[in-house]
Write a protein that holds these residues in place. Sequence first.
Motif, PDB file in Angstrom:
ATOM      1  N   GLU A   9      28.105 -32.051   8.761  1.00  0.00           N
ATOM      2  CA  GLU A   9      27.981 -30.876   7.906  1.00  0.00           C
ATOM      3  C   GLU A   9      27.076 -31.150   6.710  1.00  0.00           C
ATOM      4  O   GLU A   9      26.259 -30.302   6.323  1.00  0.00           O
ATOM      5  N   VAL A  10      27.194 -32.336   6.125  1.00  0.00           N
ATOM      6  CA  VAL A  10      26.293 -32.700   5.027  1.00  0.00           C
ATOM      7  C   VAL A  10      24.847 -32.695   5.519  1.00  0.00           C
ATOM      8  O   VAL A  10      23.942 -32.181   4.848  1.00  0.00           O
ATOM      9  N   ALA A  11      24.615 -33.257   6.699  1.00  0.00           N
ATOM     10  CA  ALA A  11      23.252 -33.308   7.241  1.00  0.00           C
ATOM     11  C   ALA A  11      22.694 -31.904   7.458  1.00  0.00           C
ATOM     12  O   ALA A  11      21.515 -31.634   7.170  1.00  0.00           O
ATOM     13  N   GLN A  12      23.525 -30.998   7.957  1.00  0.00           N
ATOM     14  CA  GLN A  12      23.053 -29.629   8.201  1.00  0.00           C
ATOM     15  C   GLN A  12      22.697 -28.934   6.893  1.00  0.00           C
ATOM     16  O   GLN A  12      21.646 -28.285   6.776  1.00  0.00           O
ATOM     17  N   ILE A  13      23.570 -29.068   5.893  1.00  0.00           N
ATOM     18  CA  ILE A  13      23.298 -28.438   4.603  1.00  0.00           C
ATOM     19  C   ILE A  13      22.062 -29.055   3.963  1.00  0.00           C
ATOM     20  O   ILE A  13      21.192 -28.348   3.438  1.00  0.00           O
TER      21      ILE A  13
ATOM     22  N   ASP B 143      26.354 -33.226  -0.111  1.00  0.00           N
ATOM     23  CA  ASP B 143      27.632 -33.920   0.006  1.00  0.00           C
ATOM     24  C   ASP B 143      28.678 -33.275  -0.890  1.00  0.00           C
ATOM     25  O   ASP B 143      29.819 -33.023  -0.477  1.00  0.00           O
ATOM     26  N   ASP B 144      28.317 -32.980  -2.137  1.00  0.00           N
ATOM     27  CA  ASP B 144      29.245 -32.325  -3.059  1.00  0.00           C
ATOM     28  C   ASP B 144      29.673 -30.945  -2.541  1.00  0.00           C
ATOM     29  O   ASP B 144      30.854 -30.573  -2.619  1.00  0.00           O
ATOM     30  N   VAL B 145      28.704 -30.194  -2.019  1.00  0.00           N
ATOM     31  CA  VAL B 145      29.012 -28.857  -1.509  1.00  0.00           C
ATOM     32  C   VAL B 145      29.971 -28.949  -0.325  1.00  0.00           C
ATOM     33  O   VAL B 145      31.003 -28.257  -0.274  1.00  0.00           O
ATOM     34  N   ALA B 146      29.639 -29.810   0.638  1.00  0.00           N
ATOM     35  CA  ALA B 146      30.487 -29.942   1.821  1.00  0.00           C
ATOM     36  C   ALA B 146      31.880 -30.445   1.438  1.00  0.00           C
ATOM     37  O   ALA B 146      32.903 -29.946   1.926  1.00  0.00           O
ATOM     38  N   TYR B 147      31.900 -31.449   0.571  1.00  0.00           N
ATOM     39  CA  TYR B 147      33.172 -32.034   0.137  1.00  0.00           C
ATOM     40  C   TYR B 147      34.048 -30.978  -0.535  1.00  0.00           C
ATOM     41  O   TYR B 147      35.223 -30.797  -0.184  1.00  0.00           O
ATOM     42  N   SER B 148      33.481 -30.251  -1.484  1.00  0.00           N
ATOM     43  CA  SER B 148      34.276 -29.308  -2.271  1.00  0.00           C
ATOM     44  C   SER B 148      34.749 -28.126  -1.435  1.00  0.00           C
ATOM     45  O   SER B 148      35.941 -27.781  -1.430  1.00  0.00           O
ATOM     46  N   VAL B 149      33.843 -27.504  -0.726  1.00  0.00           N
ATOM     47  CA  VAL B 149      34.186 -26.282   0.005  1.00  0.00           C
ATOM     48  C   VAL B 149      35.055 -26.590   1.222  1.00  0.00           C
ATOM     49  O   VAL B 149      36.089 -25.951   1.454  1.00  0.00           O
ATOM     50  N   HIS B 150      34.668 -27.590   1.991  1.00  0.00           N
ATOM     51  CA  HIS B 150      35.374 -27.844   3.243  1.00  0.00           C
ATOM     52  C   HIS B 150      36.729 -28.505   3.030  1.00  0.00           C
ATOM     53  O   HIS B 150      37.661 -28.274   3.815  1.00  0.00           O
ATOM     54  N   ASP B 151      36.871 -29.319   1.980  1.00  0.00           N
ATOM     55  CA  ASP B 151      38.178 -29.922   1.737  1.00  0.00           C
ATOM     56  C   ASP B 151      39.191 -28.877   1.278  1.00  0.00           C
ATOM     57  O   ASP B 151      40.380 -28.976   1.601  1.00  0.00           O
TER      58      ASP B 151
ATOM     59  N   SER C 158      31.511 -19.919   4.106  1.00  0.00           N
ATOM     60  CA  SER C 158      30.085 -19.612   4.252  1.00  0.00           C
ATOM     61  C   SER C 158      29.499 -19.046   2.966  1.00  0.00           C
ATOM     62  O   SER C 158      28.383 -19.409   2.563  1.00  0.00           O
ATOM     63  N   VAL C 159      30.241 -18.151   2.314  1.00  0.00           N
ATOM     64  CA  VAL C 159      29.745 -17.538   1.081  1.00  0.00           C
ATOM     65  C   VAL C 159      29.547 -18.584  -0.002  1.00  0.00           C
ATOM     66  O   VAL C 159      28.505 -18.625  -0.682  1.00  0.00           O
ATOM     67  N   LEU C 160      30.529 -19.453  -0.189  1.00  0.00           N
ATOM     68  CA  LEU C 160      30.433 -20.475  -1.229  1.00  0.00           C
ATOM     69  C   LEU C 160      29.312 -21.467  -0.936  1.00  0.00           C
ATOM     70  O   LEU C 160      28.540 -21.826  -1.825  1.00  0.00           O
ATOM     71  N   THR C 161      29.210 -21.900   0.319  1.00  0.00           N
ATOM     72  CA  THR C 161      28.145 -22.839   0.685  1.00  0.00           C
ATOM     73  C   THR C 161      26.783 -22.210   0.457  1.00  0.00           C
ATOM     74  O   THR C 161      25.878 -22.835  -0.128  1.00  0.00           O
TER      75      THR C 161
ATOM     76  N   ILE D  54      27.263 -23.512 -11.641  1.00  0.00           N
ATOM     77  CA  ILE D  54      27.408 -23.840 -10.221  1.00  0.00           C
ATOM     78  C   ILE D  54      28.000 -25.242 -10.068  1.00  0.00           C
ATOM     79  O   ILE D  54      28.886 -25.477  -9.236  1.00  0.00           O
ATOM     80  N   ARG D  55      27.518 -26.182 -10.886  1.00  0.00           N
ATOM     81  CA  ARG D  55      28.069 -27.535 -10.825  1.00  0.00           C
ATOM     82  C   ARG D  55      29.560 -27.525 -11.204  1.00  0.00           C
ATOM     83  O   ARG D  55      30.376 -28.232 -10.600  1.00  0.00           O
ATOM     84  N   ALA D  56      29.920 -26.714 -12.207  1.00  0.00           N
ATOM     85  CA  ALA D  56      31.320 -26.636 -12.626  1.00  0.00           C
ATOM     86  C   ALA D  56      32.198 -26.006 -11.546  1.00  0.00           C
ATOM     87  O   ALA D  56      33.330 -26.449 -11.317  1.00  0.00           O
ATOM     88  N   GLN D  57      31.696 -24.963 -10.882  1.00  0.00           N
ATOM     89  CA  GLN D  57      32.459 -24.361  -9.788  1.00  0.00           C
ATOM     90  C   GLN D  57      32.714 -25.372  -8.675  1.00  0.00           C
ATOM     91  O   GLN D  57      33.828 -25.462  -8.147  1.00  0.00           O
TER      92      GLN D  57
END
Length: 413
Positions: A67-71, A203-211, A286-289, A322-325
């Motif tokens: 998922e990180v690679a795709q993003i 990595d941060d996006v995938a980690y935060s949203v998917h976890d 999907s929206v958050l990513t 965005i970083r804070a979210q």
Amino acid sequence: MSAGPGPDAARLVVEGPKDTGYGRSPYERDRARVLHSAAFRRLAAKTQVHTAGTDDFLRTRLTHSLEVAQIAREMGARLGCDPDVVDTAGLAHDLGHPPFGHNGEEALDALAADCGGFEGNAQTLRVLTRLEAKVLAPDGRSAGLNLTRASLDAVGKYPWERRPGRRKFGVYADDRPVFAWLREGAPPGDRRCLEAQVMDWADDVAYSVHDVEDGIHGGYVSLRPLLVDADERRALCADVAAAYSGEAPEDLGEVLAELLADPALAPLAAYDGSHRALAALKTTTSVLTGRFVSTVVAATQERHGPGPHRRYAADLVVPRRIRAQCALLKGIALRYVMRRPGAGPRYAQQQEILADLVAALLDRAPEPLDPVFAPLWRAAPDDAARLRVVVDQVASLTDPAALAWHGRLVAGR
């Protein structure tokens, strides 16, 4: 970044021409080497946040890396990066993580104190340039996957050695030569190339949203307490300020209020596991990513122009809110999943397993070591180098393998 001859496409060990008929670029080859590596396959049985194998829905290090690679690939392509370089970095970024996730990383760091400590990102560099079997140097030593300079640099989230005041680092002392080679052409100091910054944000996006998605599905996370309890919101913001953000808790509170009021998150408060609820959960993901990626791409292009941007021609721009979210979402996983009631004894048991394994291997090596590691033990010049070999061996294990080795070497005595 040229895909032909040049410093970015150079490899530490010069290889002959490839007669495969594919006509692939050096960076396409890099991606294939990571994808086909044993270390990448082992990520399927390594913990992300939830213990690997406990639920078919939940993510492992392997699915997280995909998922990180795709993003990263999508975001990098929009900025003008070579898509295969950022893709390779996303696939490879967690290859050095040990069994039991960040808990295992902390345990091995303490156990490896006499040889310079342990850090998953520094271990990733070691896997890519030394431990994984693919290419041999003229003197017979392993050159790991022998990736190009550009791809190795893109994997470097923390391009510095261990130093006071920084918990994270990206290179061990005895890997300095290859690190110096891959950083040739980089500006002085610790600046990361754009591709590494893209991978890190992905990595941060995938980690935060998917976890958070996994936590809601697993029944560990509910937004209801945050919606109704001001004290709980303040406690979450304090956790985030301590672990993930330089923002003051009160400033994070303002961002959290906006995030909780976002219509995209509304369906999560009523999640019941039904097909409709699962679809709503995926829509929120999907929206958050999309928001986290598109906003950063737009901000970067606004500052640096439309591009293409590659290597050290630009820096990624992540707007403060965005970083804070993103940090707040990571904090939700931290507070309600990783620190959930009853997790402490399991974490302590995992750390004890790794400590037992290191002690047993130090006592009985080289016989129990894998054939890849036993010769390295025999060639090690001192106790610190032998400890590093043992730590490399333990870090390479999957979660089930660590339990099996413990049963054979420790519990079965």
